[in-house]
Enzyme design. Structure first.
Site, PDB file in Angstrom:
ATOM      1  N   ASN A   1       0.870  -1.172   0.000  1.00 16.72           N
ATOM      2  CA  ASN A   1       0.000   0.000   0.000  1.00 16.72           C
ATOM      3  C   ASN A   1       0.911   1.228   0.000  1.00 16.72           C
ATOM      4  OD1 ASN A   1      -1.748   2.081   0.537  1.00 16.72           O
ATOM      5  ND2 ASN A   1      -2.294   1.375   2.612  1.00 16.72           N
TER       6      ASN A   1
ATOM      7  N   LYS B   1       0.138   4.278  -0.234  1.00 16.94           N
ATOM      8  CA  LYS B   1      -0.464   5.464   0.396  1.00 16.94           C
ATOM      9  C   LYS B   1      -0.240   6.706  -0.477  1.00 16.94           C
ATOM     10  CE  LYS B   1      -0.089   3.174   4.782  1.00 16.94           C
ATOM     11  NZ  LYS B   1       0.000   3.237   6.223  1.00 16.94           N
TER      12      LYS B   1
ATOM     13  N   HIS C   1      -9.441   1.230   4.859  1.00 15.98           N
ATOM     14  CA  HIS C   1      -8.165   1.372   5.572  1.00 15.98           C
ATOM     15  C   HIS C   1      -8.359   2.292   6.776  1.00 15.98           C
ATOM     16  CE1 HIS C   1      -4.067   2.510   6.509  1.00 15.98           C
ATOM     17  NE2 HIS C   1      -3.697   1.409   5.885  1.00 15.98           N
TER      18      HIS C   1
ATOM     19  N   GLU D   1      -6.688   4.628   7.928  1.00 20.31           N
ATOM     20  CA  GLU D   1      -6.460   6.069   7.676  1.00 20.31           C
ATOM     21  C   GLU D   1      -7.692   6.702   7.044  1.00 20.31           C
ATOM     22  OE1 GLU D   1      -2.767   5.454   5.624  1.00 20.31           O
ATOM     23  OE2 GLU D   1      -1.854   4.877   7.533  1.00 20.31           O
TER      24      GLU D   1
ATOM     25  N   GLU E   1      -5.477  -5.097  10.527  1.00 15.32           N
ATOM     26  CA  GLU E   1      -4.449  -4.083  10.748  1.00 15.32           C
ATOM     27  C   GLU E   1      -4.758  -3.316  12.036  1.00 15.32           C
ATOM     28  OE1 GLU E   1      -2.338  -2.941   6.882  1.00 15.32           O
ATOM     29  OE2 GLU E   1      -4.096  -1.658   7.039  1.00 15.32           O
TER      30      GLU E   1
ATOM     31  N   GLY F   1       2.459   2.057  10.781  1.00 14.82           N
ATOM     32  CA  GLY F   1       3.412   3.154  10.644  1.00 14.82           C
ATOM     33  C   GLY F   1       4.148   3.514  11.922  1.00 14.82           C
TER      34      GLY F   1
ATOM     35  N   SER G   1       3.362  -2.309  10.344  1.00  9.72           N
ATOM     36  CA  SER G   1       4.809  -2.384  10.567  1.00  9.72           C
ATOM     37  C   SER G   1       5.411  -3.734  10.161  1.00  9.72           C
ATOM     38  CB  SER G   1       5.149  -2.031  12.018  1.00  9.72           C
ATOM     39  OG  SER G   1       4.764  -0.692  12.311  1.00  9.72           O
TER      40      SER G   1
HETATM   41  P1  PGA Z   1       2.856   0.144   7.661  1.00 12.24           P
HETATM   42  O1  PGA Z   1       1.376   0.357   7.047  1.00 12.24           O
HETATM   43  O2  PGA Z   1       3.391  -1.126   7.061  1.00 12.24           O
HETATM   44  O3  PGA Z   1       3.612   1.358   7.226  1.00 12.24           O
HETATM   45  O4  PGA Z   1       2.679   0.028   9.131  1.00 12.24           O
HETATM   46  C1  PGA Z   1       0.515  -0.723   6.854  1.00 12.24           C
HETATM   47  C2  PGA Z   1      -0.777  -0.266   6.233  1.00 12.24           C
HETATM   48  O5  PGA Z   1      -1.236   0.837   6.564  1.00 12.24           O
HETATM   49  O6  PGA Z   1      -1.373  -0.967   5.403  1.00 12.24           O
END
Ligand code: PGA
Length: 249
Positions: A9, A11, A95, A97, A166, A172, A212
């Site tokens: 992803n 982003k 997601h 976010e 997640e 992140g 992560s």
């Molecule tokens: P990350 O994000 O691997 O940077 O923690 C995962 C995601 O948001 O799908």
């Protein structure tokens, strides 16, 4: 047998030239992968160029969101037929976010999932609890409700459906969930799918872990029978770290 599925992803990263460069590097490293399904999910602006750069490759193309109407006066939104037309294989829906910053709810997730499936797009539906919810002991209820409400009214077979567990606190932050924690929640998700769609459908549905994921922890997750892959954010922005994750074996 559920084929492992690792998706990147991206982003809100990568201009078109940066995205094309990354995908060209990934093709050199990953085009021969057969036992792991791989997808990259660039921002909308790079979907076409990345799709072109992926022609003839086994790497799949994913988008990061979709709207539920086919067309109309919905400034800024992207419709399912537009993604299908670009050759998009998967779309990430719900997601955290999007839920945190853009008002996504289980109701809008459900509408998007139905619309995407109706256009034969694969969907990666994201669920997961916040730190406060985990500390309050609410993880299982929160995730179960996200699955139930996000998928209400969907009809089996679920072959185009992938779920990504997640935990919000792991995204992140560099603080990944333990494989034990991920396994516990993923098992709960599978039981919930079983109640909704029957055991066979639940057993056939792939459930990823995300949060992560890095080259140095992917193996812990993939060693668990219940965990079918990963949704990778930060570590998917660099070709060699994403390739190391995909080649976890
Ligand atoms: P990350 O994000 O691997 O940077 O923690 C995962 C995601 O948001 O799908």
């Amino acid at each position: 047998m559920r084929k492992p599925f690792i998706a990147g992803n991206w982003k809100m990263y990568k201009t078109v030239p940066e995205a094309v460069r990354l995908v060209k590097q990934l093709r050199v490293m990953l085009d021969d992968m057969e036992d792991v399904e791989v997808a990259v999910c660039p921002p909308f602006t790079a979907l076409h160029a990345v799709g072109e750069a992926l022609k003839g490759s086994g790497i799949k193309l994913g988008a990061q969101d979709v709207y539920w109407e086919n067309e109309g006066a919905y400034t800024s939104q992207i419709a399912p037929p537009m993604l299908a037309d670009l050759g998009v294989d998967y779309v990430i829906i719900g997601h955290s976010e999007r839920r945190q910053y853009f008002g996504e709810t289980d109701v809008t997730v459900n509408k998007k999932v139905k619309a995407a499936l109706a256009h034969n797009l694969g969907v990666i539906v994201c669920v997961g609890e916040t730190l406060e919810q985990r500390q309050a002991g609410e993880t299982e209820d929160v995730v179960r409700i996200q699955v139930e409400q996000g998928l209400v009214g969907i009809e089996a077979p679920l072959e185009k459906l992938v779920i990504a567990y997640e935990p919000v606190w792991a995204i992140g932050t560099g603080h990944n969930a333990t494989a034990d924690d991920a396994e516990t929640v993923i098992s709960l998700i599978r039981r919930t799918l079983g109640v909704m769609f029957g055991r066979d459908q639940a057993d056939a549905t792939r459930i990823q872990y995300g949060g992560s994921v890095k080259p140095n922890n992917i193996q812990e997750f993939m060693a668990r029978e219940t965990i079918d892959g990963a949704l990778v954010g930060g570590a998917s922005l660099d070709a060699s770290s994403f390739a190391q994750i995909v080649k976890y074996k």
